[in-house]
Design an enzyme around this catalytic site. Structure first.
Site, mmCIF file in Angstrom:
data_model
loop_
_atom_site.group_PDB
_atom_site.id
_atom_site.type_symbol
_atom_site.label_atom_id
_atom_site.label_comp_id
_atom_site.label_asym_id
_atom_site.label_seq_id
_atom_site.Cartn_x
_atom_site.Cartn_y
_atom_site.Cartn_z
ATOM 1 N N GLU A 1 51.524 35.608 37.758
ATOM 2 C CA GLU A 1 51.258 34.530 36.235
ATOM 3 C C GLU A 1 50.103 33.904 36.399
ATOM 4 O OE1 GLU A 1 55.264 31.738 36.504
ATOM 5 O OE2 GLU A 1 53.859 31.085 37.973
ATOM 6 N N SER B 1 54.291 30.783 30.012
ATOM 7 C CA SER B 1 54.349 30.359 28.818
ATOM 8 C C SER B 1 55.173 31.872 27.893
ATOM 9 C CB SER B 1 53.453 30.683 27.854
ATOM 10 O OG SER B 1 52.867 30.199 28.013
ATOM 11 N N GLY C 1 60.061 28.419 32.739
ATOM 12 C CA GLY C 1 58.824 27.122 32.755
ATOM 13 C C GLY C 1 59.676 26.391 32.097
ATOM 14 N N HIS D 1 53.295 29.100 43.786
ATOM 15 C CA HIS D 1 53.381 28.954 42.180
ATOM 16 C C HIS D 1 52.519 28.351 41.971
ATOM 17 C CE1 HIS D 1 53.441 27.127 38.736
ATOM 18 N NE2 HIS D 1 55.106 28.130 39.101
ATOM 19 N N GLY E 1 51.728 26.910 31.494
ATOM 20 C CA GLY E 1 51.571 25.022 31.269
ATOM 21 C C GLY E 1 51.518 24.753 29.452
ATOM 22 N N ASN F 1 63.073 28.212 36.047
ATOM 23 C CA ASN F 1 62.187 26.958 37.069
ATOM 24 C C ASN F 1 61.390 25.634 36.075
ATOM 25 O OD1 ASN F 1 59.790 25.627 38.855
ATOM 26 N ND2 ASN F 1 57.943 27.353 38.486
ATOM 27 N N TRP F 2 63.095 24.883 36.598
ATOM 28 C CA TRP F 2 63.052 24.279 36.136
ATOM 29 C C TRP F 2 61.449 22.484 36.467
ATOM 30 C CZ3 TRP F 2 68.754 22.070 35.608
ATOM 31 C CH2 TRP F 2 69.673 23.175 34.713
HETATM 32 P P1 PGA Z 1 55.765 27.774 31.286
HETATM 33 O O1 PGA Z 1 55.780 27.591 33.191
HETATM 34 O O2 PGA Z 1 57.056 28.903 31.030
HETATM 35 O O3 PGA Z 1 56.202 26.482 31.287
HETATM 36 O O4 PGA Z 1 54.287 28.414 30.970
HETATM 37 C C1 PGA Z 1 55.952 29.164 34.085
HETATM 38 C C2 PGA Z 1 55.639 28.621 35.499
HETATM 39 O O5 PGA Z 1 55.082 27.338 35.591
HETATM 40 O O6 PGA Z 1 56.731 28.990 36.289
#
Ligand code: PGA
Length: 251
Positions: A165, A212, A233, A95, A171, A8-9
């Site tokens: 998630e 993460s 992410g 999301h 994030g 997920n960019w």
């Molecule tokens: P992250 O994001 O890996 O940067 O924590 C994951 C996501 O929101 O899909």
């Protein structure tokens, strides 16, 4: 079952040149993709060029959101038909970052239904904001699943994926869940899915984890957490790290 690994960019990178470079560097790794299904989800504006120039079959493509409407009078929206014309096979729905902008379970259920009815795969995200000792986060996840899937009948679940998630793990500045904690939740999600769809389907809908994920924790998350894949992410923007995650899962 092959492990689904979704990149997920989000709203990155800033230009198409950098976007092409990320994907080109990933392809240059020449990974043996046998046990995983990597799905690249760039921003809409790069999807055409990234997917259109790819001649292989190992990598699949997805979108980060979609409209549930067919009518063209939807300023700023992207339709499912448009995505289908871009070799897009997956759509992330609901999301946490879209839910934070006001997308509710009703909208998520409409989008999920529209995606599945069109033959694409819907990756429906659920997850609690934070945790409490009383376990009310479990009721929150249960309700989110029930409401987000309210329009998906049993016979339409073939193209359904659930992404767990926890918002507190998503994030910058956050840590992933531990494999042990994830295992408890993945069992809980299965139990809810079995409650909705019965044992045969409930036990087979893929449940993946996001929040993460990086090359150091992917193995523990998959094996101890007992999930069917990852939603990645930040780490997916670095082709070397993303390749290391894929390698870990291909072992
Ligand atoms: P992250 O994001 O890996 O940067 O924590 C994951 C996501 O929101 O899909």
């Amino acid at each position: 079952m092959k492990k689904l690994v979704i990149a997920n960019w989000k709203m990155n990178p800033e230009n198409i040149k950098d976007a092409k470079k990320i994907f080109a560097d990933l392809k240059k790794k020449n990974l043996k993709i046998k046990k995983t299904i990597p799905v690249i989800c760039p921003p809409f504006t790069y999807l055409d060029e990234i997917s259109g120039s790819y001649r292989g079959s190992a990598y699949k493509f997805g979108a980060q959101d979609v409209s549930d409407k067919k009518d063209g009078e939807q300023t700023g929206e992207i339709s499912i038909e448009m995505l289908k014309n871009l070799k897009c096979q997956y759509v992330i729905v609901g999301h946490a970052e879209r839910r934070a902008l006001g997308e509710d379970n009703e909208t998520v259920s409409l989008k999920t239904k529209a995606v599945i009815d069109s033959g694409l795969k819907a990756v429906v995200c659920v997850g609690e904001n934070d945790r409490d000792h009383g376990g009310s986060y479990l009721r929150f996840i249960e309700e989110e699943l029930h409401e987000s899937l309210s329009k998906i009948k049993k016979d339409k679940t073939k193209n359904l994926v659930i992404a767990y998630e926890p918002i507190w793990a998503v994030g910058k500045g956050h840590d992933a869940i531990s494999g042990h904690e994830l295992h408890q939740i993945s069992l809980f999600i299965r139990k809810v899915l079995v409650g909705i769809y019965g044992k045969k389907i409930g036990m087979n809908v893929p449940v993946i984890y996001g929040g993460s994920v990086d090359a150091d924790n992917s193995e523990e998350i998959i094996n101890t957490g007992e999930v069917d894949g990852l939603l990645v992410g930040r780490a997916s923007l670095n082709p070397h790290v993303f390749a290391d995650i894929l390698k870990e899962l291909e072992k």
